[in-house]
Design an enzyme around this catalytic site. Structure first.
Site, PDB file in Angstrom:
ATOM      1  CD  GLN A   1      -8.146  -4.379  -4.034  1.00 58.07           C
ATOM      2  OE1 GLN A   1      -7.848  -4.349  -2.838  1.00 58.07           O
ATOM      3  NE2 GLN A   1      -9.152  -5.071  -4.493  1.00 58.07           N
TER       4      GLN A   1
ATOM      5  CG  HIS B   1      -6.034  -3.474   1.591  1.00 57.11           C
ATOM      6  ND1 HIS B   1      -5.343  -2.613   0.776  1.00 57.11           N
ATOM      7  CD2 HIS B   1      -6.928  -4.121   0.800  1.00 57.11           C
ATOM      8  CE1 HIS B   1      -5.819  -2.709  -0.465  1.00 57.11           C
ATOM      9  NE2 HIS B   1      -6.773  -3.618  -0.472  1.00 57.11           N
TER      10      HIS B   1
ATOM     11  CB  CYS C   1      -3.005  -0.160   5.801  1.00 54.23           C
ATOM     12  SG  CYS C   1      -4.118  -0.252   4.401  1.00 54.23           S
TER      13      CYS C   1
ATOM     14  CB  CYS D   1      -0.887  -0.043   1.237  1.00 49.99           C
ATOM     15  SG  CYS D   1      -1.583   1.524   1.727  1.00 49.99           S
ATOM     16  CD  GLU D   2      -0.126   5.394  -3.926  1.00 50.92           C
ATOM     17  OE1 GLU D   2      -0.853   6.390  -4.020  1.00 50.92           O
ATOM     18  OE2 GLU D   2       0.516   4.943  -4.897  1.00 50.92           O
ATOM     19  CG  HIS D   3      -2.503   5.586   0.978  1.00 53.46           C
ATOM     20  ND1 HIS D   3      -3.707   5.027   0.623  1.00 53.46           N
ATOM     21  CD2 HIS D   3      -2.223   6.518   0.031  1.00 53.46           C
ATOM     22  CE1 HIS D   3      -4.151   5.600  -0.479  1.00 53.46           C
ATOM     23  NE2 HIS D   3      -3.266   6.501  -0.866  1.00 53.46           N
ATOM     24  CG  HIS D   4      -0.908   3.253   5.993  1.00 47.75           C
ATOM     25  ND1 HIS D   4      -2.087   3.137   5.289  1.00 47.75           N
ATOM     26  CD2 HIS D   4      -1.089   4.257   6.885  1.00 47.75           C
ATOM     27  CE1 HIS D   4      -2.957   4.027   5.751  1.00 47.75           C
ATOM     28  NE2 HIS D   4      -2.378   4.721   6.720  1.00 47.75           N
TER      29      HIS D   4
END
Length: 196
Positions: free
Chosen positions: A128, A156, A158, A87-90
């Site tokens: 995703q 996920h 996250c 995941c690019e956010h976390h």
């Protein structure tokens, strides 16, 4: 074949990442000189380069390397393709299964190439939704089929390890082109991928 220049660049990235992870351990309150952590920065650096190797691969070239003329115009489905992404956010993993279908228009590709394309897009920092569309667009561009449909089902970390901590949630995304704009064709695909 990997050139000497590419090996040198990879070694340089590993060294830089190793230094960053050593500093990260210190910032987290750990001692990077502790016996159990001595090689951790190097291991994490190599691991991250492996998990993001998709940035250095060309998914179009993969599909076109096994593109064959074939007069078949029925649905081709490769389902239950395991994938692992970040995941690019976390920068935490998400993982699941990809289901990919296309209807050829004069050309087919090797079945393993579809799984490789999924892996290439998964081995990048991702969301995703984007990954679903990238797989679809790549197949559409490479083969110009009558239609493409992609469904991803993923868990996920996250959402499971932090934040809302919902361990059993699954996210499903889909994208499609051409013949799959017909609800009848989409329903056939969804019925076929739901079979064991």
């Amino acid at each position: 074949m990997i050139s000497d220049k590419e090996v040198s660049e990879q070694d340089g990235r590993i060294r830089q990442l190793e230094q960053l992870y050593r500093k990260e351990l210190t910032l987290l309150g750990e001692d990077p000189e502790r016996e159990g952590l001595l090689k951790t920065p190097l291991r994490v650096a190599k691991s991250m380069l492996y998990l993001t190797q998709g940035y250095h691969m060309d998914p179009l070239a993969v599909l076109q390397s096994a593109k064959f003329k074939e007069d078949y115009q029925q649905m081709v489905i490769v389902k239950n393709i395991d994938f692992y992404s970040m995941c690019e956010h976390h920068m935490l993993p998400f993982y699941g299964k990809a289901h990919v279908a296309y209807i050829p228009n004069g050309y087919i590709t090797g079945l393993s190439k579809i799984a490789r394309v999924v892996d290439i897009f998964a081995r990048r920092l991702q969301v995703q939704e984007r990954m679903t569309t990238q797989i679809k667009e790549c197949i559409q561009t490479a083969l110009d089929p009558l239609g493409v449909m992609v469904v991803l089902e993923a868990s996920h970390m996250c959402m499971q390890m932090r934040g809302v901590e919902k361990q059993n949630s699954v996210t499903t995304t889909s994208d499609f082109t051409g013949a799959f704009n017909s609800s009848k064709t989409r329903e056939e695909f969804l019925e076929l991928i739901s079979r064991k």
